[in-house]
Design an enzyme around this catalytic site. Structure first.
Site: not given
Lengths: 258, 402
Positions: B97, B119, B385
């Site tokens: 991220k 968010e 990830s």
């Protein structure tokens, strides 16, 4: 002739447009509510089609949408109810809904049904004007449903005129950059913006909505526009315990300050 | 090199913001100015030498890139293929991220915004946003579903320690969709000073393309690392999990126009795609609009959005990025549905075989290994990830029930 034009052409008095959420507070309350609103001074009705994820709405309308969906409201059932409304009222009706339920119903099918219920206008806040022009404008014309676009304080002069040219009946000016139901009172900044809109030379009449919850804010809007749209304040006032939902008292307060 | 040929690349966004039939910017007028400002300048900013320098410097020195491409020999032995793990879990803050938040926060500063909203689902994007806001000394507000706040408590604590305000989203299923609604409403109400850092390849154009470009560093590195290890920069398979789809978009990006590279997305089936408790938006969804984008989403026949379910908060989303809807419908990529239990088993398998505890999201990608027939010669890259620290409570619960 479209009822919105008729109303705005003859109206010496300003238009009071009340927003309600279809299916709220009870599944079939739309008929008595519209009747009571008309008897108590409303001259136009905006019918909100409940959606699970109403992005442009604050907590009050979000909540009413949630209850309406729990009550079983759907697009198809709404059209049945609107036919019942038309048996008792010829008040101008504008539908307001998010695009996804309309697309799932089929845009042409939706407009055809709206036309059969003698709906006068349609507001789809998340329909981009470019897509409207490319894909849907001819259908709105075919079924004589007036498309009504929103403008905001951030809308540029050029875009304001573009949205005005695509709209029919009226242009819906959002009083401030906010979700619905933010009641902060109107400041000088708001008044400057209303003044700018009033003198922009729009081809359509102007209606102002968002944040109108008192007699005073209604009068302020009347100084600059052909009418006002009242949503969250009305939804909040609906009182299920009363047979008249508290509508006469609410309307008397907001229109007559009594 | 990425942007010049958009119009001739069938898998990249077109000038009007669409991937085939998907994408666009279906937003209320209240959002128009902010989204339009981004649309006009995102490419120019991202491609400017000043941006690229700052972005790559921070990725190297602050995030710790490049992340390794690790050949997982025990896993390879078990499945009979050469399996490489792209170790996005080793990024600062523990997931991919931050590639996006570093980029967007630089962009927000160039736009003169000093208030950042985001968010978050699993909390990884929230932590990554809170981290870059601390780094850049910007105000940070993170919207997070109340349910997620409960199941991802360590990440909530991290965000708070980093100085972010975590605001619970209490509507709907109180997960990622609802947090996104609240963030969008915040942006409507704060149109001047605020930048919204969307954490995935979702939302109105230009977000899906912007976030994909900021995550494309993943496949850029895979190419050179794989070349160094195998002599070929293109693997046979790239596998990634898909909620909104940002890590998959980044892992697929530089392979989109290489038809020999098979792209596989792993969607969260939840308790099963026909169980009514799923988040497999491509497989069970239908085309419609969510959060400003035309894409595939789970909805009722009446167009109401259905609450999703996944054990993994990061995949618990009823829509999917429009790029993935396009890749799915054009069959450029295939998407498999992985159940909660399959993901859980894959996480324990990786922990036991390779000494790596993956995030529950990433475990969905690992679970694809069991669902395919492999050849010895297959070169498979799985995008790992994120790391699994945040999911320890769920993992412990699974241990206890065994």
């Amino acid at each position: 002739m479209n009822r919105i034009d008729l109303l705005l052409k003859e109206a010496n008095n300003k238009v009071v447009n009340i927003y309600l959420t279809a299916g709220y507070p009870t599944f079939e309350s739309i008929v008595p509510i519209i009747q009571l609103l008309e008897q108590n001074g409303a001259t136009m009705i905006e019918v909100g089609i409940p959606f699970s994820d109403p992005l442009a709405d604050g907590p009050v309308i979000q909540h009413s949408s949630k209850i309406a969906l729990e009550n079983g409201m759907t697009t198809e059932l709404l059209f049945h109810q609107l036919k019942e409304v038309r048996k008792i009222s010829q008040i101008p009706l504008v539908l307001m809904g998010y695009l996804n339920p309309v697309i799932q119903f089929g845009v042409e099918n939706f407009l055809k049904n709206a036309s059969e219920c003698e709906v006068d206008g349609l507001i789809l806040p998340d329909l981009p004007p470019e897509i409207f022009e490319k894909d849907y404008q001819h259908l709105f014309e075919k079924y004589n449903i007036y498309p009504i676009f929103l403008v905001t304080p951030q809308t540029s002069e050029e875009r304001l005129h573009k949205l005005d040219s695509l709209s029919k009946g009226f242009v819906y000016a959002v009083s401030s950059s906010s979700t619905t139901g933010k009641n902060t009172g109107f400041t000088d900044e708001h008044l400057q913006y209303f003044k700018r809109l009033a003198s922009a030379g729009l081809k359509n009449p102007l209606m102002i909505g968002f944040g109108i919850s008192t007699h005073q804010s209604l009068q302020t809007v009347f100084d600059f526009a052909s009418g006002a749209i009242i949503g969250s304040a009305f939804i909040k006032s609906l009182d299920q315990k009363k047979t008249d939902f508290g509508i006469p008292a609410f309307m008397n307060q907001i229109i007559n300050d009594k | 090199m990425q942007s010049d040929n958009n119009t001739i690349h069938p898998f990249h966004v077109d000038p009007s913001g669409f991937y085939g039939d998907f994408g666009g910017a279906f937003i209320p007028e209240m959002l128009f100015n902010n989204v339009e400002e981004l649309r006009k300048c995102y490419l120019e900013i991202i491609e400017s030498p000043a941006f690229q320098k700052e972005y790559h410097n921070l990725l190297r020195d602050f995030v710790g890139r490049p992340t390794p491409l690790y050949e997982a020999t025990n896993l390879s032995k078990r499945y009979g293929a050469r399996i490489f793990l792209k170790r996005e879990d080793l990024n600062h803050t523990g997931a991919h991220k931050i590639n996006n938040t570093i980029g967007q926060v630089i962009l927000a500063k160039k736009l003169g915004k000093h208030r950042i909203i985001a968010e978050t689902g699993a909390g990884q994007h929230g932590v990554a946003t809170a981290t870059v806001c601390a780094l850049m000394q910007l105000e940070c507000i993170v919207y997070m579903g109340s349910v997620d706040i409960e199941r991802q408590a360590p990440n909530v604590a991290r965000m708070r320690m980093l100085g972010a305000k975590v605001v619970p989203a209490t509507s709907g299923s109180q997960t990622l969709k609802d947090a996104t609604n609240e963030a969008i409403r915040d942006w409507i109400n704060n149109p001047d000073d605020t930048h919204y850092i969307i954490g995935s390849v979702v939302g109105p154009h230009p977000y899906p393309d912007m976030v994909a470009r900021l995550q494309a560093i993943i496949s850029e590195e895979i190419k050179s690392q794989l070349f160094a290890k195998t002599g070929n920069e293109n693997p046979d398979f790239v596998i990634a999990c898909v909620g909104g789809g940002s890590n998959a978009a980044g892992a697929f990006y530089h392979f989109l126009d290489q038809p020999n590279v098979k792209l596989i997305g792993a969607e969260a089936a939840g308790e099963g795609i026909y169980s009514g408790k799923t988040a497999a938006s491509l497989v069970v969804g239908k085309t419609g609009i969510i959060h400003g984008s035309m894409t595939s989403l789970m909805q009722t026949p009446d167009g109401q959005i259905i609450e999703p379910h996944s054990i993994s908060a990061g995949l618990d989303y009823p829509g999917v990025g429009p790029l993935h809807a396009h890749l799915y419908h054009t069959k450029r990529a295939s998407y498999l549905s992985i159940s909660d239990q399959e993901a859980m088993d894959a996480a324990f398998e990786l922990a036991g075989l390779e000494g790596i505890i993956p995030a529950l999201e990433s475990a969905h990608a690992l679970a694809v290994l069991k669902k395919m027939k492999w050849k010895k010669s297959d070169i498979v890259v799985i995008n790992l990830s994120g790391r699994g620290d945040k999911d320890l409570a769920a993992y412990m619960k699974n241990l206890e029930t065994k």
